[in-house]
Design an enzyme around this catalytic site. Structure first.
Site: not given
Length: 475
Positions: A227-228, A247-248, A281, A375
């Site tokens: 996520g963020s 995992e960003l 992403c 992002e």
């Protein structure tokens, strides 16, 4: 409309309340699901904790066959699952079918890796004092895994957490994104067809604010989050003694060097800045073009972007659909407007209709604009010229993120320079940063996260090395 059950320690269950899932394109109700009570969440955690030793001791063939069964069943139900992904997520059916195919492969890879997963031996008699000694090195699960998954790939990113956990013998509790829980619940239905022991998996569609108790529960020693960055690092800060994988995401760059095939680069960048409505992403966000070919590249890029088919995600021809919600689209629109107010020029798009953002290309964007630094997670790309290869690579690195980068070049020297210098987890030569093979190591550096996905890499991330030394052997 039937209310979907959730999955509690491998069995279907219902709670006291229900939630509705809607389609972001037309607002129609896609489905309803039951929500676990606090007591049921506790039951799921207790079951995962209780089964942990049994799960770790499961024969490899049991784990591998369960994973292979899931792969086969997803393949058999592929169109049904793809339609569900499109309905709840809003991604065009084109991309939903691709996601379903990837999930088939993800579970197949996991089954294969489970059968290869084994210990190793190391002779210790390299020194006289260790004569007759041999080390057997194995990998052991830390324990039950809490998997917190995002909305943008509601099936395959769940698969990337569930499959490696089962492969190594770790129970897993999935908390899917509230906007897109139905695909994870369907996956739970398929998992329930296997011979995995009760407690090996649960799928709990709870509200985000209720996840904190799960994150902090000591019976769940591993937290795997996608996520963020702000949310991910807030989770990590809460649990400094747990094993955390994050995992960003990032603001992925595509570099187009002067020797590149400009037609190929323009087509790929146009499509993969806007696939999944930019909600990936590794969607192309920053496009850095070497100065001698900048104008020629832009002349090819803009028609490729404006030629993309935008609209109803259920339409077979649609390439760019809505964002996950109108609120998300409003945020992206605001970021674009802020950039324009600061001097950016709009070369394509820049408009919003409901949850749909027209594929957008910006140039002359100030370096401190959000669409450059953060992002975007929407169909927006930024064009930036670079005077040289060195400057282009420096511009890629001028980011707090470092997930993947793409470099369009025919030069091996430029390719290996990119691999040496770019501060990212993956460098894709000759294509966009959006390329991902589900079996390869995948993850980032800097604010793009901690740890790696990809089946073998994730299996290592969920386990620790354990050494047994045998003494008194004749070797």
């Amino acid at each position: 409309m039937d209310v979907r059950t959730f999955w509690l320690a491998g069995r279907p269950a219902t709670g006291d309340t229900e939630l509705t899932v809607t389609n972001s394109h037309d607002g129609r109700v896609v489905g309803r699901h039951s929500v676990p009570t606090d007591a049921q969440v506790e039951e799921a955690v207790a079951a995962a904790h209780a089964v942990a030793r049994q799960a770790a001791a499961l024969p490899v063939h049991v784990r591998a066959e369960a994973l292979a069964h899931v792969s086969r069943r997803i393949a058999e139900r592929a169109e049904e699952i793809a339609q569900l992904i499109t309905a709840e997520n809003g991604k065009p059916i084109l991309w939903a079918r691709g996601e379903t195919s990837r999930a088939v492969a993800t579970f197949r890879f996991a089954a294969e890796e489970a059968r290869r997963w084994s210990g190793g031996v190391q002779r210790l008699d390299t020194e006289p004092a260790a004569t007759g000694r041999l080390a057997y090195v194995s990998r052991v699960p830390y324990g039950p895994v809490l998997a917190i998954t995002p909305f943008n790939f509601p099936l395959n990113l769940v698969a990337h957490k569930v499959a490696p956990a089962i492969a190594v013998g770790a129970p897993v509790i999935v908390k899917p994104a509230p906007a897109t829980p139905l695909s994870a619940l369907l996956l739970g239905e398929i998992l329930a067809e296997t011979d995995l022991p009760p407690g090996m998996f649960s799928v709990l569609p709870i509200e985000n604010e209720r996840a904190s108790a799960l994150v902090q529960d000591p019976r769940l020693p591993v937290v795997s989050f996608t996520g963020s960055a702000p949310v991910g690092y807030a989770i990590a800060d809460q649990i400094p003694r747990k094993h955390v994988t994050l995992e960003l995401g990032g603001n992925a760059a595509a570099v187009v060097l002067a020797d590149a095939d400009l037609d190929w680069a323009a087509q790929r960048i146009a499509l993969y800045s806007n696939y999944q409505a930019g909600q990936s992403c590794i969607a192309v966000q920053r496009v850095i073009v070497e100065q001698p070919v900048y104008d020629a590249f832009v002349d090819r890029l803009i028609p490729a972007v404006t030629g993309l088919v935008t609209g109803d995600p259920a339409d077979e021809k649609t390439q760019v659909g809505p964002l996950v919600s109108e609120h998300a689209a409003e945020r992206v629109e605001q970021w674009v407007q802020e950039a324009v107010a600061a001097g950016a020029k709009v070369l394509a798009g820049g408009t919003r209709e409901g949850a749909v953002i027209a594929p957008t290309v910006l140039t002359d964007v100030p370096d401190d604009a959000k669409v450059v630094c953060e992002e975007v997670f929407g169909p927006v790309m930024i064009l930036q010229p670079a005077a040289s290869v060195d400057e282009a690579y420096a511009m890629v690195n001028d980011s707090k993120y470092g997930l993947q980068a793409g470099v369009f070049t025919r030069s091996l020297d430029a390719a290996f320079q990119a691999n040496r210098e770019l501060e990212v987890g993956g460098v894709i030569i000759g294509d966009v940063p959006s390329y991902r093979a589900d079996q390869m190591p995948y993850g980032g550096v800097k604010d793009s996260g901690i740890g790696r996905e990809g089946l073998h890499s994730a299996m290592e991330d969920l386990t620790y090395e354990k050494v047994m030394v045998l003494t008194g052997l004749t070797l």
